[in-house]
Write a protein that holds these residues in place. Structure first.
Motif, PDB file in Angstrom:
ATOM      1  N   MET A 219      52.508 -44.303  -1.215  1.00  0.00           N
ATOM      2  CA  MET A 219      52.921 -45.785  -1.157  1.00  0.00           C
ATOM      3  C   MET A 219      51.863 -46.506  -1.711  1.00  0.00           C
ATOM      4  N   THR A 220      52.110 -47.338  -2.576  1.00  0.00           N
ATOM      5  CA  THR A 220      51.035 -48.492  -3.123  1.00  0.00           C
ATOM      6  C   THR A 220      51.344 -49.600  -2.570  1.00  0.00           C
ATOM      7  N   LYS A 221      50.351 -50.373  -2.543  1.00  0.00           N
ATOM      8  CA  LYS A 221      50.487 -51.807  -1.898  1.00  0.00           C
ATOM      9  C   LYS A 221      49.930 -52.785  -2.821  1.00  0.00           C
ATOM     10  N   VAL A 222      50.187 -53.941  -3.142  1.00  0.00           N
ATOM     11  CA  VAL A 222      49.684 -54.850  -4.050  1.00  0.00           C
ATOM     12  C   VAL A 222      48.802 -55.719  -3.150  1.00  0.00           C
ATOM     13  N   LEU A 223      47.715 -56.195  -3.469  1.00  0.00           N
ATOM     14  CA  LEU A 223      47.058 -57.298  -2.641  1.00  0.00           C
ATOM     15  C   LEU A 223      46.657 -58.199  -3.853  1.00  0.00           C
ATOM     16  N   SER A 224      46.515 -59.557  -3.324  1.00  0.00           N
ATOM     17  CA  SER A 224      46.084 -60.626  -4.379  1.00  0.00           C
ATOM     18  C   SER A 224      45.035 -61.165  -3.627  1.00  0.00           C
ATOM     19  N   ILE A 225      43.864 -61.564  -4.603  1.00  0.00           N
ATOM     20  CA  ILE A 225      42.793 -62.060  -4.434  1.00  0.00           C
ATOM     21  C   ILE A 225      42.815 -63.388  -5.231  1.00  0.00           C
ATOM     22  N   ARG A 226      41.859 -64.322  -4.510  1.00  0.00           N
ATOM     23  CA  ARG A 226      41.602 -65.551  -5.375  1.00  0.00           C
ATOM     24  C   ARG A 226      40.410 -65.351  -5.726  1.00  0.00           C
ATOM     25  N   LEU A 227      40.265 -65.517  -7.209  1.00  0.00           N
ATOM     26  CA  LEU A 227      38.932 -65.735  -7.781  1.00  0.00           C
ATOM     27  C   LEU A 227      38.797 -67.007  -8.670  1.00  0.00           C
ATOM     28  N   THR A 228      37.385 -67.464  -8.597  1.00  0.00           N
ATOM     29  CA  THR A 228      37.380 -68.704  -9.455  1.00  0.00           C
ATOM     30  C   THR A 228      37.174 -68.049 -10.820  1.00  0.00           C
ATOM     31  N   ALA A 229      37.265 -69.116 -11.775  1.00  0.00           N
ATOM     32  CA  ALA A 229      37.160 -68.808 -13.101  1.00  0.00           C
ATOM     33  C   ALA A 229      35.807 -67.878 -13.544  1.00  0.00           C
ATOM     34  N   GLU A 230      34.736 -68.382 -12.754  1.00  0.00           N
ATOM     35  CA  GLU A 230      33.364 -67.764 -13.249  1.00  0.00           C
ATOM     36  C   GLU A 230      33.613 -66.291 -12.726  1.00  0.00           C
ATOM     37  N   GLU A 231      34.061 -66.262 -11.355  1.00  0.00           N
ATOM     38  CA  GLU A 231      34.035 -64.921 -10.976  1.00  0.00           C
ATOM     39  C   GLU A 231      34.814 -63.919 -11.688  1.00  0.00           C
ATOM     40  N   GLU A 232      35.876 -64.505 -12.082  1.00  0.00           N
ATOM     41  CA  GLU A 232      36.903 -63.646 -13.048  1.00  0.00           C
ATOM     42  C   GLU A 232      36.109 -63.314 -14.359  1.00  0.00           C
ATOM     43  N   ALA A 233      35.477 -64.302 -14.810  1.00  0.00           N
ATOM     44  CA  ALA A 233      34.793 -64.250 -16.299  1.00  0.00           C
ATOM     45  C   ALA A 233      33.605 -62.859 -15.873  1.00  0.00           C
ATOM     46  N   ALA A 234      33.132 -63.116 -15.072  1.00  0.00           N
ATOM     47  CA  ALA A 234      31.824 -62.148 -14.605  1.00  0.00           C
ATOM     48  C   ALA A 234      32.328 -60.701 -14.547  1.00  0.00           C
ATOM     49  N   MET A 235      33.499 -60.877 -13.691  1.00  0.00           N
ATOM     50  CA  MET A 235      33.935 -59.563 -13.526  1.00  0.00           C
ATOM     51  C   MET A 235      34.793 -58.768 -14.757  1.00  0.00           C
TER      52      MET A 235
ATOM     53  N   LEU B 260      31.871 -53.899 -19.965  1.00  0.00           N
ATOM     54  CA  LEU B 260      30.682 -53.121 -20.061  1.00  0.00           C
ATOM     55  C   LEU B 260      30.832 -51.732 -19.554  1.00  0.00           C
ATOM     56  N   SER B 261      31.640 -51.477 -18.645  1.00  0.00           N
ATOM     57  CA  SER B 261      31.784 -50.108 -17.843  1.00  0.00           C
ATOM     58  C   SER B 261      32.958 -49.376 -18.733  1.00  0.00           C
ATOM     59  N   GLY B 262      33.765 -49.939 -19.269  1.00  0.00           N
ATOM     60  CA  GLY B 262      34.558 -49.300 -20.412  1.00  0.00           C
ATOM     61  C   GLY B 262      36.214 -49.383 -19.687  1.00  0.00           C
ATOM     62  N   ASP B 263      36.104 -50.003 -18.656  1.00  0.00           N
ATOM     63  CA  ASP B 263      37.530 -50.269 -17.739  1.00  0.00           C
ATOM     64  C   ASP B 263      38.418 -51.111 -18.507  1.00  0.00           C
ATOM     65  N   ARG B 264      39.681 -50.736 -18.680  1.00  0.00           N
ATOM     66  CA  ARG B 264      40.739 -51.375 -19.359  1.00  0.00           C
ATOM     67  C   ARG B 264      41.457 -52.448 -18.559  1.00  0.00           C
ATOM     68  N   GLU B 265      41.791 -52.043 -17.227  1.00  0.00           N
ATOM     69  CA  GLU B 265      42.441 -52.885 -16.354  1.00  0.00           C
ATOM     70  C   GLU B 265      41.597 -53.567 -15.275  1.00  0.00           C
ATOM     71  N   LEU B 266      41.889 -54.367 -14.782  1.00  0.00           N
ATOM     72  CA  LEU B 266      41.002 -55.189 -13.639  1.00  0.00           C
ATOM     73  C   LEU B 266      41.187 -54.321 -12.222  1.00  0.00           C
ATOM     74  N   GLY B 267      42.376 -54.234 -12.013  1.00  0.00           N
ATOM     75  CA  GLY B 267      42.698 -53.396 -10.521  1.00  0.00           C
ATOM     76  C   GLY B 267      42.026 -52.174 -10.559  1.00  0.00           C
ATOM     77  N   PRO B 268      42.021 -51.101 -11.645  1.00  0.00           N
ATOM     78  CA  PRO B 268      41.230 -49.834 -11.438  1.00  0.00           C
ATOM     79  C   PRO B 268      39.664 -50.263 -11.327  1.00  0.00           C
ATOM     80  N   HIS B 269      39.499 -50.959 -12.122  1.00  0.00           N
ATOM     81  CA  HIS B 269      38.011 -51.599 -12.155  1.00  0.00           C
ATOM     82  C   HIS B 269      37.508 -51.890 -10.672  1.00  0.00           C
ATOM     83  N   ILE B 270      38.164 -52.793  -9.963  1.00  0.00           N
ATOM     84  CA  ILE B 270      37.823 -53.180  -8.676  1.00  0.00           C
ATOM     85  C   ILE B 270      37.903 -52.108  -7.868  1.00  0.00           C
ATOM     86  N   LYS B 271      39.074 -51.289  -7.905  1.00  0.00           N
ATOM     87  CA  LYS B 271      38.868 -50.280  -6.914  1.00  0.00           C
ATOM     88  C   LYS B 271      37.705 -49.101  -7.230  1.00  0.00           C
ATOM     89  N   ARG B 272      37.381 -48.601  -8.491  1.00  0.00           N
ATOM     90  CA  ARG B 272      36.120 -48.025  -8.729  1.00  0.00           C
ATOM     91  C   ARG B 272      35.004 -48.520  -8.174  1.00  0.00           C
TER      92      ARG B 272
END
Length: 129
Positions: free
Chosen positions: A1-17, A23-35
């Motif tokens: 079972m998967t669960k979706v979590l929402s997090i709040r990011l500022t525009a600067e945090e999202e841009a940095a992420m 740079l790391s070659g990830d295509r989606e934000l969710g897998p990048h954060i998990k990795r």
């Protein structure tokens, strides 16, 4: 079972992420954060393990330097041995720092210092120790 979590990011945090994601070659934000998050939980794998091994090697070299300074009688031999150990320590510290920075910084450093040459130097010296 998967669960979706929402997090709040500022525009600067999202841009940095997203920059790090590209740079790391990830295509989606969710897998990048998990990795990134789960990668930090397994210290025996990845960059953290490499940093740990290199820091242990550096400490070993410092111990060798301390032992050699007491046992060498000839000053010329001592100078050569100290210089060799200093170069090995510098190479070990460089490789640790190189591994700890992002790909953008590594690319900039690689313009001036050949990382593979430093790594090969360090390997050749550690095999003789």
């Amino acid at each position: 079972m998967t669960k979706v979590l929402s997090i709040r990011l500022t525009a600067e945090e999202e841009a940095a992420m997203r920059r790090q994601m590209v740079l790391s070659g990830d295509r989606e934000l969710g897998p990048h954060i998990k990795r990134i998050y789960f990668g930090q939980l397994y210290p025996s794998e990845g960059v953290l393990a490499e940093l740990r091994r290199k820091s242990e090697l550096t400490l070993d070299m410092l111990a060798t330097l301390g032992r050699n300074a007491r046992h060498v009688d000839n000053e010329t031999d001592q100078d050569n041995n100290s210089r060799d150990t200093e170069l090995r320590l510098l190479a070990a510290i460089f490789t640790m720092l190189h591994a700890s920075v992002g790909k953008t910084q590594q690319a900039l450093i690689n313009r001036y210092i050949n990382y593979e040459a430093v790594e090969n130097f360090l390997r050749s010296k550690t095999s003789k120790v």
